[in-house]
Design an enzyme around this catalytic site. Structure first.
Site, mmCIF file in Angstrom:
data_model
loop_
_atom_site.group_PDB
_atom_site.id
_atom_site.type_symbol
_atom_site.label_atom_id
_atom_site.label_comp_id
_atom_site.label_asym_id
_atom_site.label_seq_id
_atom_site.Cartn_x
_atom_site.Cartn_y
_atom_site.Cartn_z
ATOM 1 N N ALA A 46 42.411 63.171 82.008
ATOM 2 C CA ALA A 46 40.963 63.035 81.750
ATOM 3 C C ALA A 46 40.356 61.984 82.673
ATOM 4 O O ALA A 46 39.313 62.206 83.291
ATOM 5 C CB ALA A 46 40.727 62.649 80.287
ATOM 6 N N SER A 52 52.877 69.217 87.162
ATOM 7 C CA SER A 52 51.575 69.549 87.757
ATOM 8 C C SER A 52 51.645 69.736 89.263
ATOM 9 O O SER A 52 50.628 70.067 89.902
ATOM 10 C CB SER A 52 50.560 68.435 87.458
ATOM 11 O OG SER A 52 50.300 68.374 86.081
ATOM 12 N N CYS A 96 38.988 49.684 78.522
ATOM 13 C CA CYS A 96 37.614 50.204 78.546
ATOM 14 C C CYS A 96 36.649 49.392 77.687
ATOM 15 O O CYS A 96 35.470 49.242 78.033
ATOM 16 C CB CYS A 96 37.600 51.667 78.109
ATOM 17 S SG CYS A 96 38.456 52.008 76.570
ATOM 18 N N SER A 141 36.291 60.078 73.513
ATOM 19 C CA SER A 141 36.937 60.297 74.805
ATOM 20 C C SER A 141 37.823 59.132 75.213
ATOM 21 O O SER A 141 38.593 59.256 76.167
ATOM 22 C CB SER A 141 35.894 60.559 75.887
ATOM 23 O OG SER A 141 34.990 59.482 75.951
ATOM 24 N N GLY A 142 37.739 58.015 74.495
ATOM 25 C CA GLY A 142 38.714 56.947 74.695
ATOM 26 C C GLY A 142 40.125 57.428 74.413
ATOM 27 O O GLY A 142 41.101 56.832 74.888
ATOM 28 N N LYS A 179 43.428 43.249 73.030
ATOM 29 C CA LYS A 179 43.058 43.409 74.443
ATOM 30 C C LYS A 179 41.684 42.811 74.718
ATOM 31 O O LYS A 179 41.477 42.129 75.726
ATOM 32 C CB LYS A 179 43.052 44.903 74.825
ATOM 33 C CG LYS A 179 44.435 45.517 74.965
ATOM 34 C CD LYS A 179 44.336 47.038 75.170
ATOM 35 C CE LYS A 179 45.706 47.690 75.077
ATOM 36 N NZ LYS A 179 45.623 49.166 75.139
ATOM 37 N N HIS A 202 31.126 53.603 74.966
ATOM 38 C CA HIS A 202 31.563 52.605 73.988
ATOM 39 C C HIS A 202 30.432 51.588 73.800
ATOM 40 O O HIS A 202 29.947 51.018 74.773
ATOM 41 C CB HIS A 202 32.794 51.848 74.504
ATOM 42 C CG HIS A 202 34.086 52.603 74.408
ATOM 43 N ND1 HIS A 202 34.189 53.911 73.978
ATOM 44 C CD2 HIS A 202 35.364 52.208 74.690
ATOM 45 C CE1 HIS A 202 35.464 54.284 74.009
ATOM 46 N NE2 HIS A 202 36.197 53.287 74.438
#
Lengths: 351, 351
Positions: A14, A41, A130, A160-161, A228, A257
């Site tokens: 992603a 891949s 993030c 999406s995190g 974090k 976020h």
């Protein structure tokens, strides 16, 4: 001199997908760009800078001749492969958590500590988490002017995190709940409608819910994400004793976020001065005209490069303190964009 | 002696509906129950205690013979009608904001300050705001043991805080966004899909978004909701100098207000002692076993009477401080239930 060779490791994920878009849309400083992923891949064709490039399987040899490599791999996979690439002379910009707190690895946010990128004894530069990244441009600007002493942060983190799986899981859950009118007002009704599988991605259903758990469980009830925010902010801002409390919460948002922050400074601070500082801060857009309906929100920040700050208020009861709300795209400034900016900082070394 | 006569004023609204359910399900302490609403709802038949009751139009005479009245009306309508009922000797339990900060009106949360209900010079008792109410049972218990000094709070508030319109607006918005895959990752794409009308209820679209605005705008960038959390907490806890910072944010949840709290106390505090206090606290359920996936969330709290607290952590960098997460149903403990509990406190006076 020829342009430096770049590698994107983890090109199919992603964040890897966003990474290819970001690099395609920024200054074209790069010579060859190699796309690297796991062996399964390899052979896949992906587009970057409008050209198809064949994905290569990760191996020591694939790094031969690479100048700078962006790594976006799980922590344990990064821990294995990053030193192999670095040993070949590649400057690695790593997005994982594997090296962020290593004292010999700088943790760089270009708006805050660009000079740290020059001192990298291991040839590795770490990209922050993030959630931390959404905060830092605002915090760095305010810190420079007023001296940051402490902060209390509550996050509103997008699905999406959790990667592509996060997108899909939230979308699927929402589709189910809107098909069943009335859900969300009785205990357990959302759980019953979504079934056990809805716990897989976020620990609990996310549709019509907020989940006060992001990351894994660490000592004393803290999550890895909360630690974090604290530890990375301290390192990036060069404030090893910065007092931080963070509560990280997942919300049913796709991308972006948000964070509610109360920050205390060593100097006096007021809204007018803070607005001035934030208006001039690199990477920061001040969106703060509440009466006109202007305040930062994920639906406006998603898909954009900047970090947004608004709802700036002088704390009513805490001296030298501001309350404010920040939002940034977790895949752009929160991941791919910051990494791309770090690599661009290094360009003069290859000129 | 005969059982007291109760009136429910604003019986047809979202909270009025929950009020009828709550009273139907609790101890049947009441004689006659009158349902009162605006003239346009007069004549409508509604069910309470399994019986159909005809709604009466509000008027001075409709309060004749009423002992206790629950008011759930807009602030300005309450400001007009509450004194008229009180002048007739009715004890009014008012859910609006009209009287909460009046020094002659007690602001009562039965778990925190039940004794305050006895001293009501105007015959009026105020019911606190839903966000404040979710916090108070936990705060009151911790304050009693450790002495509350300050708190920083960020809220995650449900759509139903905006009444029946809130429910419907969120549901309609979610239905649209799930019908259009991929929304939420580009700036403004949710706004474009939902149109201008999606700003009406919450100030901005709520689907796939969080909105850092609950209530109206007040001085210096604060919202009415944020000031209520501060000022009402101070009054209920009897701490006129309690230091409070609050950021109130609407999230796409149907029912259940959550809050991330960092609280500082005058005494030393630790998680084991806090757990003990919270396990014994009235109206509080401790849900705090993160490794087993047990933490408070709106989908589990919705439709229930209790307030839930979990994620209790000793702050790493702030002395005498705890971080925790609370959730309560904003229509039950946050409105109808607390009001019902206040009325039950008064029963001995009518025995």
């Amino acid at each position: 001199m020829s342009k430096p060779t770049l590698a994107i490791v983890g090109a199919t994920g992603a964040v890897g997908t966003v990474m290819r878009e970001v690099i395609s849309n920024r200054i074209d400083a790069w010579g060859e760009i190699r796309l690297i992923a796991s062996p399964r891949s390899a052979g896949k064709k992906l587009t970057i800078r409008g050209e198809e490039v064949t994905v290569q399987a990760i191996s020591p040899e694939v790094f031969d001749g690479v100048d700078i490599a962006h790594f976006d791999l799980p922590d344990d996979v990064s821990a294995h492969w990053v030193p192999i690439a670095a040993a070949k002379g590649v400057v690695v910009v790593d997005k994982s958590n594997a090296f962020r707190m290593d004292p010999d690895v700088p943790l760089v946010v270009p708006e805050a500590n660009p000079e740290a990128a020059r001192n990298r004894p291991k040839g590795i530069i770490a990209n922050a988490n993030c959630t931390t990244l959404a905060l830092i441009p605002t915090l760095a600007a305010l810190h420079k002017q007023f001296g940051l002493e402490s902060m209390t942060v509550a996050s509103y983190q997008a699905a999406s995190g959790a990667g592509q799986e996060g997108f899909t899981a939230l979308y699927d859950q929402l589709t189910t709940v809107v098909g069943t009118p009335g859900l969300g007002s009785k205990p357990g009704d959302v759980r019953a409608a979504l079934g056990e599988a809805a716990n897989d991605t976020f620990g609990a259903p996310l549709a019509l819910n907020v989940v006060p758990k992001v990351g894994g469980w660490k000592e004393d009830g803290w999550t890895s994400e909360e630690l974090k925010v604290r530890n990375e902010s301290r390192k990036i801002l060069g404030l090893p004793n910065l007092a931080v409390s963070s509560t990280c919460v997942r919300v049913p948002v796709i991308q972006g976020h948000s964070q509610a922050v109360r920050a205390t400074f060593t100097s006096d601070v007021d809204v007018v001065s803070a607005h001035k500082v934030l208006s001039d801060a690199p990477g920061v857009v001040l969106v703060d005209d509440p009466a006109a309906g202007r305040y930062p929100m994920p639906i406006d920040a998603a898909g954009t490069d900047d970090t947004y700050v608004g709802r700036v208020r002088a704390s009513l009861d805490f001296p030298r303190s501001l309350d404010f709300f920040v939002v940034a795209d977790n895949l752009l400034k929160g991941a791919a964009l910051n990494s791309a900016q770090i690599a661009e900082l290094l360009l003069p070394e290859f000129a």
